[in-house]
Design an enzyme around this catalytic site. Structure first.
Site, PDB file in Angstrom:
ATOM      1  N   ASP A 288       0.664  -1.515  -0.046  1.00  0.00           N
ATOM      2  CA  ASP A 288      -0.519  -0.470   0.021  1.00  0.00           C
ATOM      3  C   ASP A 288       1.172   1.150  -0.360  1.00  0.00           C
ATOM      4  O   ASP A 288       1.829   1.739   0.078  1.00  0.00           O
ATOM      5  CB  ASP A 288      -0.749   0.227   1.432  1.00  0.00           C
ATOM      6  CG  ASP A 288      -2.016   0.468   0.896  1.00  0.00           C
ATOM      7  OD1 ASP A 288      -2.242   1.561   0.658  1.00  0.00           O
ATOM      8  OD2 ASP A 288      -3.513   0.203   0.935  1.00  0.00           O
TER       9      ASP A 288
ATOM     10  N   HIS B 147     -11.488  -3.807   3.032  1.00  0.00           N
ATOM     11  CA  HIS B 147     -11.110  -3.121   4.438  1.00  0.00           C
ATOM     12  C   HIS B 147     -12.009  -1.949   4.449  1.00  0.00           C
ATOM     13  O   HIS B 147     -11.689  -1.513   5.997  1.00  0.00           O
ATOM     14  CB  HIS B 147      -9.653  -3.250   4.446  1.00  0.00           C
ATOM     15  CG  HIS B 147      -9.286  -1.935   3.777  1.00  0.00           C
ATOM     16  ND1 HIS B 147      -9.210  -1.800   2.485  1.00  0.00           N
ATOM     17  CD2 HIS B 147      -8.829  -0.665   4.328  1.00  0.00           C
ATOM     18  CE1 HIS B 147      -8.512  -0.662   2.408  1.00  0.00           C
ATOM     19  NE2 HIS B 147      -8.241   0.163   3.903  1.00  0.00           N
ATOM     20  N   ASP B 148     -12.505  -1.372   3.375  1.00  0.00           N
ATOM     21  CA  ASP B 148     -13.207  -0.227   4.703  1.00  0.00           C
ATOM     22  C   ASP B 148     -14.388  -0.930   3.713  1.00  0.00           C
ATOM     23  O   ASP B 148     -15.582   0.729   3.530  1.00  0.00           O
ATOM     24  CB  ASP B 148     -13.213   1.067   2.939  1.00  0.00           C
ATOM     25  CG  ASP B 148     -12.046   1.669   2.646  1.00  0.00           C
ATOM     26  OD1 ASP B 148     -11.245   1.479   4.592  1.00  0.00           O
ATOM     27  OD2 ASP B 148     -10.970   1.754   2.326  1.00  0.00           O
TER      28      ASP B 148
ATOM     29  N   ASP C  15      -2.899   4.939  -2.484  1.00  0.00           N
ATOM     30  CA  ASP C  15      -4.087   5.306  -1.221  1.00  0.00           C
ATOM     31  C   ASP C  15      -4.427   6.252  -1.939  1.00  0.00           C
ATOM     32  O   ASP C  15      -3.721   7.551  -2.523  1.00  0.00           O
ATOM     33  CB  ASP C  15      -3.745   5.561   0.029  1.00  0.00           C
ATOM     34  CG  ASP C  15      -4.634   5.489   1.234  1.00  0.00           C
ATOM     35  OD1 ASP C  15      -5.436   5.031   0.962  1.00  0.00           O
ATOM     36  OD2 ASP C  15      -4.702   6.489   1.141  1.00  0.00           O
TER      37      ASP C  15
ATOM     38  N   GLU D  22      -6.127   3.759  -6.534  1.00  0.00           N
ATOM     39  CA  GLU D  22      -7.628   4.340  -5.494  1.00  0.00           C
ATOM     40  C   GLU D  22      -7.654   5.375  -5.692  1.00  0.00           C
ATOM     41  O   GLU D  22      -7.107   6.424  -5.156  1.00  0.00           O
ATOM     42  CB  GLU D  22      -7.485   3.177  -4.224  1.00  0.00           C
ATOM     43  CG  GLU D  22      -8.890   3.351  -3.317  1.00  0.00           C
ATOM     44  CD  GLU D  22      -8.941   3.930  -2.379  1.00  0.00           C
ATOM     45  OE1 GLU D  22      -9.907   3.728  -1.700  1.00  0.00           O
ATOM     46  OE2 GLU D  22      -7.890   4.761  -1.727  1.00  0.00           O
TER      47      GLU D  22
HETATM   48  C1  NOJ Z   1      -7.997   4.541   1.738  1.00  0.00           C
HETATM   49  C2  NOJ Z   1      -8.358   3.673   2.612  1.00  0.00           C
HETATM   50  O1  NOJ Z   1      -8.671   2.598   1.697  1.00  0.00           O
HETATM   51  C3  NOJ Z   1      -8.988   3.882   4.296  1.00  0.00           C
HETATM   52  O2  NOJ Z   1      -8.821   3.022   4.821  1.00  0.00           O
HETATM   53  C4  NOJ Z   1      -8.104   4.877   4.263  1.00  0.00           C
HETATM   54  O3  NOJ Z   1      -8.379   5.526   5.458  1.00  0.00           O
HETATM   55  C5  NOJ Z   1      -7.732   6.249   3.808  1.00  0.00           C
HETATM   56  N1  NOJ Z   1      -7.769   5.770   2.192  1.00  0.00           N
HETATM   57  C6  NOJ Z   1      -7.083   7.621   4.707  1.00  0.00           C
HETATM   58  O4  NOJ Z   1      -5.579   6.799   3.743  1.00  0.00           O
END
Ligand code: NOJ
Length: 565
Positions: free
Chosen positions: A99, A337-338, A205, A265
């Site tokens: 990441d 994970h989100d 990210d 992302e």
């Molecule tokens: C996206 C990530 O997937 C998430 O988990 C994170 O909180 C935010 N970006 C900030 O880095």
């Protein structure tokens, strides 16, 4: 014709290291735990592992707040552990993707500590510092009205210097100023260091937030959010984003012989943007990770819920298939994970449908054009967590939302319901390895309570059962490796207006695949498909609920089939 890129035939598995496997009994997953489970992942057949952040971090956002990009947090292990992970993964033909979180650092990163130390520090300009405005009563006000993604304003007043710094996420995640060429070179040099160490690429990210409109204008006021505005038009896909990504590519990736992977992302990215980002001729990123389909059950705000309509899902995913058909490439995912757990969200976690619907989801997703991602536990059909109270939530986004919504007068019970359905914590409960205590995740006290259904839903039981969700995922992954139409075929959506049938074809060099999936608990006849008879003599490549009476027979509850002719 140039050779198709390797990642079209690849499947990525995402590990959230905190919750994957603890090896030392401290209750938190670690790199050794991942090494111990490589054989499991190899059996599943995945090609790439993406690790959520394991770098030194105060863990305000579970590692997405990085204090040292070139070291590992002791919670997770050491650099030597990572070297071993890379070697052991490579020995099994698995690539490691790290990441890369460079929109922001932790406020404990030495760069920020220096930047904050005085207004004339050489690193002051590495972040977004601005003088306050003044309210009617003379108190300082934020430089603009942007709302942070984690609730509240995106600005924090630094009492010492009297200036504000920008943080699109938590106040412990200050945004780096990519306008400053020293920042960019520092990031590129860190990326080269990781590639030299043997990693195979980066998942970047919120990378489409790194270029901001430098005048930082106010956003449109957000209804119901007093004084705060939507800043996204001023920092999503900002003015210099393509320039920055091309520069990164030239400085970090150009001339390297290895097969690397770059995934951007990109919240709020459109199909047209994605074509630009992923056109190989432009040298930006290999694929985007976009969010349109996982926003379809949100209302105006992420926390307002709406019922998902399968037709809208098909329209969205189908539009992405079409838009990237000629140029560019997409990631395919239901889970990360989100996001809440896919089977609870797009399938059915009712006991009678969970297994079939989890298999159906894997089938439908992986048969699209794009690179599929499996998020840890998805291959077991892991479900959302039965949260009892607001105290059970640990994620900063969820905790902040609950506090602010209740403080501003929302009904606590409905806020809790929204969290139960939508919280990222649903994805963060420990991986369910076996039926022993805490699902075999740890011998200590887990940082996050295991979902009690680990007693039935766990890897050990599923690996032993050829009819499990695990083995279905293994077969779907294998199909991408053995059937070129999966990685390379053209995509055609069928019966787009049907409310419960998800149907499409893939065609490649004279081979045609038909995917049909019943997103409901009721039987579904397939005669809505124009060419059904033409498929009568086809071969069933994959099914999920046992042999059908014929390949074109009505679909049973949550049944999915892949046919080939
Ligand atoms: C996206 C990530 O997937 C998430 O988990 C994170 O909180 C935010 N970006 C900030 O880095």
């Amino acid at each position: 014709m140039t050779e198709a890129p390797w990642f079209r035939d690849a499947v990525v598995y995402q590990i959230y290291p905190r919750s994957f496997q603890d090896s030392n009994g401290d209750g938190i997953g670690d790199v050794r735990g991942i090494i111990d489970r490589l054989d499991y992942l190899h059996t599943l057949g995945i090609d790439v592992l993406w690790l959520s952040p394991i770098y030194t971090s105060p863990q305000d956002d579970n590692g997405y707040d990085i204090a040292d990009y070139q070291d590992i947090d002791p919670t997770f292990g050491t650099l030597a552990d990572v070297d071993e992970l890379i070697a052991q993964a490579h020995a099994r033909g698995i690539r490691i993707v790290m990441d890369l979180v460079v929109n922001h650092t932790s406020d404990e990163h030495p760069w920020f500590v220096e930047s904050r130390s005085s207004t004339d520090n050489p690193k002051r300009d590495w972040y977004w510092w601005r003088s306050p405005g003044e309210s009617a009563d003379g108190s300082p006000t934020a430089p603009n009205n942007w709302e942070s993604f984690f609730s509240g304003p995106a600005w924090e007043l630094d009492e010492v210097s009297g200036e504000y710094y920008l943080h699109l996420f938590s106040r412990k995640q200050p945004d780096l100023n990519w306008e400053n060429p020293e920042v960019r070179e520092a990031v590129y040099s860190m990326m080269r260091w990781w590639l030299d160490r043997g990693v195979d690429g980066f998942r970047m990210d919120v990378i489409n937030m790194i270029s901001k409109v430098t005048s930082l204008p106010d956003g449109e006021p957000i209804p119901g959010s007093p004084g705060l505005g939507d800043g996204t038009p001023h920092f999503l896909n900002g003015p210099r984003i393509h320039e920055f990504l091309q520069e990164m590519h030239a400085s970090v990736f150009e001339g390297r012989a290895e097969k690397l992977l770059t995934v951007g992302e990109m919240p709020g990215v459109t199909v047209d943007d994605a074509v630009l980002y992923t056109d190989p001729a432009r040298h930006e990123v290999d694929m985007v990770f976009q969010f349109e389909h996982v926003g379809l059950d949100h209302g105006d705000h992420k926390w307002d819920r709406r019922t998902l309509d399968l037709r809208e899902l098909k329209t969205s995913l189908g539009r992405w298939q079409e838009g990237l058909a000629e140029t560019g490439w997409n990631s395919l995912y239901w889970n990360n994970h989100d996001q809440p757990r896919a089977v609870s969200r797009f399938g059915s976690d009712a006991p009678e449908h969970r297994v079939a619907s989890a298999k159906l989801l894997g089938t439908v997703l992986h048969l699209h054009r794009g690179t599929p991602y499996v998020y840890q536990g998805e291959e077991l059909g892991m479900t959302n967590v039965p949260f009892a109270s607001s105290e059970d939530f640990l994620d900063i986004e969820s905790v902040n939302y609950y506090r602010m919504a209740v403080e501003s007068g929302s009904d606590a019970a409905s806020v809790l319901d929204n969290l139960r359905i939508g919280s990222r914590d649903n994805a963060r409960s420990p991986m369910q390895w076996d039926s022993t205590g805490h699902g075999g995740f740890t011998t200590g006290t887990p940082w996050f309570r295991a979902n009690p259904n680990y007693v039935e839903i766990n890897a050990e039981a599923e690996v032993a059962d050829d009819d499990s969700v695990f083995h279905h995922y293994r077969r779907v992954i294998e199909l991408r490796h053995t059937e070129p139409a999966v990685g390379h075929g053209d995509f055609q959506m069928l019966a787009a207006d049907h409310p419960t049938l998800y149907a499409f074809t893939r065609s490649h060099e004279g081979v045609e695949l038909l995917v049909v999936a019943n997103f409901s608990g009721d039987e579904l006849a397939l005669d809505v498909l124009d060419d059904l008879d033409g498929w009568a003599g086809s071969t069933l490549l994959l099914g999920n609920v046992g042999e059908p009476s014929s390949v074109t027979a009505p679909l049973r509850a949550w049944e999915a089939r892949v046919l080939r002719r």
